[in-house]
Design a protein around this motif. Sequence first.
Motif, PDB file in Angstrom:
ATOM      1  N   LYS A  85       0.661  -1.211   0.116  1.00 15.78           N
ATOM      2  CA  LYS A  85       0.057  -0.125   0.056  1.00 15.78           C
ATOM      3  C   LYS A  85       0.884   1.359   0.136  1.00 15.78           C
ATOM      4  O   LYS A  85       0.283   2.332  -0.269  1.00 15.78           O
ATOM      5  N   CYS A  86       2.298   1.210   0.266  1.00 14.28           N
ATOM      6  CA  CYS A  86       2.824   2.344   0.367  1.00 14.28           C
ATOM      7  C   CYS A  86       3.091   3.259  -1.086  1.00 14.28           C
ATOM      8  O   CYS A  86       2.908   2.517  -2.014  1.00 14.28           O
ATOM      9  N   HIS A  87       3.464   4.342  -0.962  1.00 13.03           N
ATOM     10  CA  HIS A  87       3.268   5.217  -2.277  1.00 13.03           C
ATOM     11  C   HIS A  87       4.714   4.612  -2.850  1.00 13.03           C
ATOM     12  O   HIS A  87       5.528   4.614  -2.284  1.00 13.03           O
ATOM     13  N   PRO A  88       4.801   4.548  -4.224  1.00 14.46           N
ATOM     14  CA  PRO A  88       5.858   4.070  -4.962  1.00 14.46           C
ATOM     15  C   PRO A  88       7.187   5.023  -4.980  1.00 14.46           C
ATOM     16  O   PRO A  88       8.235   4.599  -4.659  1.00 14.46           O
ATOM     17  N   ILE A 194      11.076  -0.135   4.525  1.00 15.04           N
ATOM     18  CA  ILE A 194       9.734  -0.467   3.922  1.00 15.04           C
ATOM     19  C   ILE A 194       8.476  -0.290   4.854  1.00 15.04           C
ATOM     20  O   ILE A 194       7.431   0.165   4.619  1.00 15.04           O
ATOM     21  N   GLY A 195       8.751  -0.830   6.185  1.00 14.41           N
ATOM     22  CA  GLY A 195       7.745  -0.711   7.225  1.00 14.41           C
ATOM     23  C   GLY A 195       7.477   0.516   7.711  1.00 14.41           C
ATOM     24  O   GLY A 195       6.406   0.911   7.798  1.00 14.41           O
ATOM     25  N   ILE A 196       8.645   1.226   7.889  1.00  7.58           N
ATOM     26  CA  ILE A 196       8.546   2.621   8.216  1.00  7.58           C
ATOM     27  C   ILE A 196       7.643   3.218   7.000  1.00  7.58           C
ATOM     28  O   ILE A 196       6.720   4.403   7.469  1.00  7.58           O
ATOM     29  N   GLY A 197       7.938   2.980   5.787  1.00  9.24           N
ATOM     30  CA  GLY A 197       7.235   3.875   4.645  1.00  9.24           C
ATOM     31  C   GLY A 197       5.704   3.659   4.860  1.00  9.24           C
ATOM     32  O   GLY A 197       4.860   4.326   4.462  1.00  9.24           O
ATOM     33  N   GLN A 198       5.349   2.686   5.553  1.00  5.87           N
ATOM     34  CA  GLN A 198       3.724   2.336   5.493  1.00  5.87           C
ATOM     35  C   GLN A 198       3.050   2.938   6.562  1.00  5.87           C
ATOM     36  O   GLN A 198       1.843   3.242   6.616  1.00  5.87           O
ATOM     37  N   SER A 199       3.781   3.421   7.637  1.00  3.66           N
ATOM     38  CA  SER A 199       3.290   4.175   8.776  1.00  3.66           C
ATOM     39  C   SER A 199       3.686   5.620   8.739  1.00  3.66           C
ATOM     40  O   SER A 199       2.988   6.258   9.494  1.00  3.66           O
ATOM     41  N   ASN A 200       4.899   5.962   8.562  1.00  9.65           N
ATOM     42  CA  ASN A 200       5.557   7.054   8.579  1.00  9.65           C
ATOM     43  C   ASN A 200       6.462   7.481   7.658  1.00  9.65           C
ATOM     44  O   ASN A 200       7.528   7.413   7.689  1.00  9.65           O
TER      45      ASN A 200
END
Length: 264
Positions: A85-88, A194-200
């Motif tokens: 779901k993260c922005h490309p 990548i985990g951080i990108g999903q939330s922050n």
Amino acid sequence: MDPEKLDVDIINDGLKTVIVGNNIIVFNNTSSTNDIAWQYSTNPKNNGLAIFAEHQDAGRGRRGNKWISRPGQSILLSVLLVGHKCHPQLLTLGSAVAIAETIKNCCGLEARIKWPNDIIISEKKAAGILLESRVNNGQTNFVIGIGINCGHDKTFFEDSDFQMPGTSIYIESRKEINRNILARTLLTKLDEWIGIGQSNGDKIIEKWRQLSSQLGHRITLEYNHQRFTGNCIGVDPAEGLILQLENGGVRIFEAAHTSILRHL
Ligand code: BTN
């Protein structure tokens, strides 16, 4: 001396990731690791699959360029994300941060990020990222392709045609590096960012700012066949690179249609 081969068991040894590298395959030779990763993309269980290769016959770079390397001298990696779901743009920036941190941690070299997808050491390109996306059954899947020049010597960069001057970890450090440890560290860092990108997403931007080779510098770029020069004042994850233009005004340039020509 032949480099130590990439080995799934060594890469896996002590690997503690949530998604990235939950399955690892190493090929001796492939066309492109990105192509292999796409073959696995219809099954959600393959989320996080990491494909490594010692060599590629048809390695792809950004904007239709080739990615070339000598056998056993690189990290050639593709990570598959199914239904992510993260922005490309955040995926590219987060991957760039992960690569720069990996090179720093494993080799002690100050790697910097040249937007959007180059990792540079001493102003020369040491690594690149090719992010590809495809929609399947209404969900977006991504393959993050990463090439890191590890053991190449200077002759490699003299003999080949490159878009910008290239370098390797060996040239910059004069040390043989352990690619298995580099691979393990890279999977760990990718998983983290990548985990951080999903939330922050802001945390990725903040880290990008610290590692950017361009922030605060005068940049000339080409966008849709037109040249622009200005001071780089930031990056917007959704929109692109932000320049304070010399002839007035602030403008954002999206990655897909932009090439950086010069930065001072
Ligand atoms: C670039 O800087 O233009 C991006 C280069 C990306 C190269 C990597 S190597 C592993 C993966 N497989 C490919 O075919 N390309 C990427």
